[in-house]
Scaffold this active site. Structure first.
Site, mmCIF file in Angstrom:
data_model
loop_
_atom_site.group_PDB
_atom_site.id
_atom_site.type_symbol
_atom_site.label_atom_id
_atom_site.label_comp_id
_atom_site.label_asym_id
_atom_site.label_seq_id
_atom_site.Cartn_x
_atom_site.Cartn_y
_atom_site.Cartn_z
ATOM 1 N N ASP A 1 0.852 -1.189 0.000
ATOM 2 C CA ASP A 1 0.000 0.000 0.000
ATOM 3 C C ASP A 1 0.889 1.240 0.000
ATOM 4 O O ASP A 1 1.898 1.276 0.714
ATOM 5 C CB ASP A 1 -0.905 -0.017 1.238
ATOM 6 C CG ASP A 1 -2.024 0.994 1.163
ATOM 7 O OD1 ASP A 1 -1.733 2.208 1.043
ATOM 8 O OD2 ASP A 1 -3.186 0.594 1.252
ATOM 9 N N ASN B 1 -13.207 -3.368 2.889
ATOM 10 C CA ASN B 1 -14.225 -2.342 3.071
ATOM 11 C C ASN B 1 -15.260 -2.410 1.951
ATOM 12 O O ASN B 1 -14.956 -2.842 0.845
ATOM 13 C CB ASN B 1 -13.578 -0.952 3.081
ATOM 14 C CG ASN B 1 -12.583 -0.798 4.213
ATOM 15 O OD1 ASN B 1 -12.831 -1.231 5.324
ATOM 16 N ND2 ASN B 1 -11.438 -0.209 3.920
ATOM 17 N N VAL C 1 -11.233 3.070 -3.536
ATOM 18 C CA VAL C 1 -11.055 2.510 -4.871
ATOM 19 C C VAL C 1 -12.130 1.446 -5.038
ATOM 20 O O VAL C 1 -12.193 0.490 -4.256
ATOM 21 C CB VAL C 1 -9.652 1.898 -5.062
ATOM 22 C CG1 VAL C 1 -9.520 1.287 -6.448
ATOM 23 C CG2 VAL C 1 -8.564 2.949 -4.833
ATOM 24 N N HIS D 1 -10.680 -5.105 -2.705
ATOM 25 C CA HIS D 1 -9.301 -5.361 -2.321
ATOM 26 C C HIS D 1 -9.252 -5.733 -0.853
ATOM 27 O O HIS D 1 -9.980 -5.189 -0.038
ATOM 28 C CB HIS D 1 -8.399 -4.168 -2.625
ATOM 29 C CG HIS D 1 -8.883 -2.851 -2.114
ATOM 30 N ND1 HIS D 1 -9.948 -2.165 -2.674
ATOM 31 C CD2 HIS D 1 -8.442 -2.085 -1.094
ATOM 32 C CE1 HIS D 1 -10.134 -1.028 -2.021
ATOM 33 N NE2 HIS D 1 -9.239 -0.967 -1.043
ATOM 34 N N HIS E 1 -7.127 -5.779 2.452
ATOM 35 C CA HIS E 1 -5.975 -5.205 3.157
ATOM 36 C C HIS E 1 -5.393 -6.291 4.051
ATOM 37 O O HIS E 1 -6.128 -6.965 4.776
ATOM 38 C CB HIS E 1 -6.415 -4.042 4.058
ATOM 39 C CG HIS E 1 -6.939 -2.853 3.323
ATOM 40 N ND1 HIS E 1 -6.169 -1.755 3.051
ATOM 41 C CD2 HIS E 1 -8.171 -2.590 2.819
ATOM 42 C CE1 HIS E 1 -6.896 -0.857 2.414
ATOM 43 N NE2 HIS E 1 -8.116 -1.341 2.252
#
Length: 121
Positions: free
Chosen positions: A30, A87, A96, A100, A102
């Site tokens: 990230d 999220n 975004v 994805h 994390h």
């Protein structure tokens, strides 16, 4: 689904510090890390949010978690523990709109993971 920065990273139009890639997914550091280790694991198939996951995407989403566990073991923090977060939507902090995962590690993490001034009960 509209074009995202992740689509451009997958196509190598934007550089990223890639740590893992296979036919289904890509993992990279990230650019705004929230922990000593902060990776993003993305599917190569564009899916905007968790709400857009279809029944035939179940194995793909499971694959993202398999990649997280594989990287945790290879990078040596699986036994110490790590956090995975995905999220969904603006109120969750998703910026975004390409799902994805994390992967955060390298420090003790508190709960709940609030970063605002709301009272925590």
């Amino acid at each position: 689904m509209s074009e995202t920065i992740f689509s451009k990273i997958i196509r190598r139009e934007i550089p990223a510090d890639i740590v893992y890639e296979d036919d289904l997914s890509l993992a990279f550091n990230d650019i705004n890390p929230q922990a000593p280790v902060h990776l993003l694991i993305i599917p190569k198939k564009p899916i905007a949010t968790i709400n857009d996951i279809q029944e035939d995407d179940r194995e793909l989403v499971g694959h993202l978690y398999w990649v997280a566990a594989k990287l945790a073991a290879e990078m040596g923090f699986a036994d110490d523990g790590y956090r995975t977060v995905m999220n969904c939507g603006e109120n969750s902090g998703q910026t975004v709109f390409h799902i994805h995962l994390h992967l955060l590690a390298g420090q003790p993490m508190g709960w709940p993971p609030y970063s605002d001034k709301r009272k925590q009960a």
